[in-house]
Design a protein around this motif. Structure first.
Motif, PDB file in Angstrom:
ATOM      1  N   PHE A   5       0.652  -1.351   0.367  1.00 37.44           N
ATOM      2  CA  PHE A   5       0.082   0.118  -0.439  1.00 37.44           C
ATOM      3  C   PHE A   5       0.729   0.951  -0.109  1.00 37.44           C
ATOM      4  N   LEU A   6       2.283   1.382   0.528  1.00 36.83           N
ATOM      5  CA  LEU A   6       3.196   2.499   0.151  1.00 36.83           C
ATOM      6  C   LEU A   6       3.508   2.555  -1.069  1.00 36.83           C
ATOM      7  N   PRO A 253      -1.568  14.855   3.692  1.00 38.36           N
ATOM      8  CA  PRO A 253      -2.690  14.583   2.810  1.00 38.36           C
ATOM      9  C   PRO A 253      -3.790  15.840   2.163  1.00 38.36           C
ATOM     10  N   SER A 255      -6.225  14.006   1.294  1.00 43.18           N
ATOM     11  CA  SER A 255      -7.659  12.927   2.004  1.00 43.18           C
ATOM     12  C   SER A 255      -6.818  12.017   2.609  1.00 43.18           C
TER      13      SER A 255
ATOM     14  N   LEU C  80       5.420   3.704  10.502  1.00 40.96           N
ATOM     15  CA  LEU C  80       4.454   3.147   9.319  1.00 40.96           C
ATOM     16  C   LEU C  80       2.926   3.579   9.071  1.00 40.96           C
ATOM     17  N   ILE C  83       3.897   7.580   7.433  1.00 40.06           N
ATOM     18  CA  ILE C  83       3.777   7.325   6.788  1.00 40.06           C
ATOM     19  C   ILE C  83       2.918   7.108   5.499  1.00 40.06           C
ATOM     20  N   ALA C  84       2.453   6.191   6.046  1.00 40.69           N
ATOM     21  CA  ALA C  84       0.749   6.082   5.076  1.00 40.69           C
ATOM     22  C   ALA C  84       0.009   7.126   5.371  1.00 40.69           C
ATOM     23  N   TRP C  85      -0.394   7.842   6.002  1.00 40.06           N
ATOM     24  CA  TRP C  85      -0.898   9.105   6.772  1.00 40.06           C
ATOM     25  C   TRP C  85      -0.405   9.752   5.734  1.00 40.06           C
ATOM     26  N   SER C  86       1.075  10.105   5.478  1.00 42.89           N
ATOM     27  CA  SER C  86       0.855  11.097   4.781  1.00 42.89           C
ATOM     28  C   SER C  86       1.471  10.934   3.061  1.00 42.89           C
ATOM     29  N   GLN C  87       1.262   9.190   2.730  1.00 39.34           N
ATOM     30  CA  GLN C  87       0.952   9.211   1.173  1.00 39.34           C
ATOM     31  C   GLN C  87      -0.971   9.062   1.110  1.00 39.34           C
ATOM     32  N   GLY C  88      -1.358   9.167   2.339  1.00 34.11           N
ATOM     33  CA  GLY C  88      -2.749   9.382   1.749  1.00 34.11           C
ATOM     34  C   GLY C  88      -3.401   7.928   1.988  1.00 34.11           C
ATOM     35  N   ARG C  89      -2.539   6.858   2.667  1.00 38.24           N
ATOM     36  CA  ARG C  89      -3.099   5.651   2.671  1.00 38.24           C
ATOM     37  C   ARG C  89      -3.488   4.857   3.739  1.00 38.24           C
ATOM     38  N   CYS C  93      -3.395   1.052   4.815  1.00 35.43           N
ATOM     39  CA  CYS C  93      -2.632   0.387   6.159  1.00 35.43           C
ATOM     40  C   CYS C  93      -3.205  -0.363   7.091  1.00 35.43           C
TER      41      CYS C  93
END
Lengths: 256, 256, 256
Positions: A5-6, A253, A255, C80, C83-89, C93
């Motif tokens: 997912f990354l 981000p 969103s 982790l 990073i997911a937050w920063s990528q909108g994920r 996650c």
């Protein structure tokens, strides 16, 4: 099963030409070697039997078999060959290494008073039987090469047949390309990179901050070495930006 | 199968009278204990269950069986006996140690306010049931023995029945015979060696530089202790001159 | 079989509400994970997959199964999720974490420029699917929260749904509640304890002196974290006063 997912840097699979991870084995028992390779063997490229420990390792055959099975290249520590050289036993050392099946040897002059001419000769001899890594830099913090000597020795080593040139750091990360506190001496790194490019160099970087520096400077596929065995996964996380030291800082981000 | 192309110091086989390696177990799981002993058990003489960890070790029986099989002598950490003493439980502690089958106990007064007379009495009591190691030096860096006290306590301990006297260093190598930065305080070492000779002493030396110092000063068969479990092979390499710190520097060989 | 001749603090059995031990996994192979849990699983409460290593762990399923069997709660490292937050994920996650069966997630803003409002929203979201640990403090030693910010963020985190709030220390113990040399900044600890009480806090304390400080200050049942895997038994010894740093010093006993 692996998550995806990354967005992360792509890393080449093994065997790799760059992005090499070189680890320092201080005498790990064979069952833990197996466990480590099963868990993280894909992240390891070169396995150095530190100093002269290969000479003492009662499980050497079993470990070499495991390493070969996981596509990890075993390497003799440079100190062992230096000692053999100092005792006039180079041929005996190489015959033994060939017999047990070590594919890589390291040629260094970090301990013994070996001239650059003698080192060049030793590299050429070793290259007839093995893939050769060489090392530049002394182990004694009081002995430091000048900048021109760093460049000259890297150039000589490559010309003599080295696959890669290792920059000295020791297990401590306080000599060679580092000052006594472990800070990178950037002008040395710049000098050797100017001569060889980062692809033909392998930077000993035993500490996390040193690994992060190499990755930040040369990218996720920098070659780094003297990695402690329990830092293998940590290093891969650093390469991929999965730890604070190398994470890509992004604004909030839009969103989630 | 072992290589023999180098000239190295001869090391006595086990059981050894000198050249002892004493390791610090902080709670290693039994399967890793087995792996370590299979890989390097011949390099280990005394296995200390650090501090009071023997009291907590759910795998103590299995570990003691493994240690006995590999000719490694198990030893209770001195802190456990000090705590038992402070609670008036010396006999209970010794009965338990005898029952589980620990052959060695360490008698120290590094933590509790035990007089030298009480320590002497405790050594004599312990020596009726166990081989006794004693320790001299305090764990608190602010408490330092004078030179005459070091000599006096070593003399007392040996007279009371100690097999060997351990000089304090802790896991950190920053107290006892070391200053706060880990440098050897040579006048203390000289003083105790003057009293007992190096053969009856075991120097705690948890750091590589401290191990190298002991080997350079007293030879490959010095007794050293508090060795981390993953440094066992490294220490043997240092004893044999197979690492830079203790390698014999020779001029260029006539030929190879 | 366990000895019981000493008077020691009583420790609650698992599952515990306080006295929690939170360990830092940097990528331990599964067979060593099994060995550790068999030897000392009763001393471990929370198992953090450090930074983003869970994303790389090829043995994650097997490790999660082992942890559950030993009553140890697995937790994703906060980096982790950052990073997911920063990528909108974030959703991706969390879906993955739920699918593999991680029961705990850590919500932090130690790396990314996440506002406290965004963190609060993230905690609330995570708490719908997981038990949530939050962390306060930055990983960059140059970024330090003011005292009122420490208190404010702890209060916010608990109100938003955190089970426990972790105080930052990193693997090094040199940021967050520690100065660059690793000394405890007591006024920060006092401030957050004033807000939340020690029961709702978990102090990262990777070094022995930091662990001893927490135990001396808050008792054997303090919650401590970022414990190295080979320090688990040592920490339990410290909790019980079985090592010098926390041993109860008593006068000489009346008899033994």
């Amino acid at each position: 099963m692996s998550p995806d997912f990354l967005s992360l840097p792509l890393r080449p699979g093994k065997p790799r030409a760059t992005g090499l991870t070189h680890v320092l084995d201080k005498g790990l028992p064979v069952s833990q070697t197996r466990a480590l390779l099963e868990a993280a063997g894909e992240f390891v490229d070169i396995w150095k039997f530190g100093w002269g420990t290969a000479y003492l390792d009662r499980e050497l055959d079993a470990k070499l078999t495991l390493l070969a099975r996981h596509g990890v290249q075993a390497c003799l520590g440079g100190t062992l060959l230096e000692i053999a050289w100092s005792q006039g036993r180079v041929e005996e050392c190489m015959a033994w290494a060939a017999e047990v099946g070590v594919p890589l040897v390291e040629v260094s002059r970090g301990v013994m008073p070996m001239s650059l001419a003698d080192k060049t000769r030793l590299i050429a001899r070793a290259a007839r039987s093995f893939t050769v890594l060489t090392e530049v830099g002394f182990k004694d913090p009081a002995r430091r090469l000048d900048l021109w000597q760093w460049k000259d020795e890297v150039r000589h080593d490559l010309a003599a047949g080295a696959w890669l040139v290792i920059t000295e750091g020791r297990e401590s990360g306080t000599v060679g390309t580092y000052d006594a506190s472990g800070e990178v001496i950037e002008e040395i790194v710049d000098a050797v990179v100017g001569v060889a490019g980062p692809e033909r160099l392998l930077f000993e970087a035993p500490r996390r901050d040193q690994q992060a520096w190499c990755i930040s400077r040369f990218g996720s596929d920098v070659n780094v070495g003297n990695i402690a065995l329990d830092d293998v996964v940590n290093l891969e996380a650093l390469r991929l930006g999965l730890r604070a030291d190398t994470a890509v800082i992004r604004p909030a981000p839009a969103s989630w």
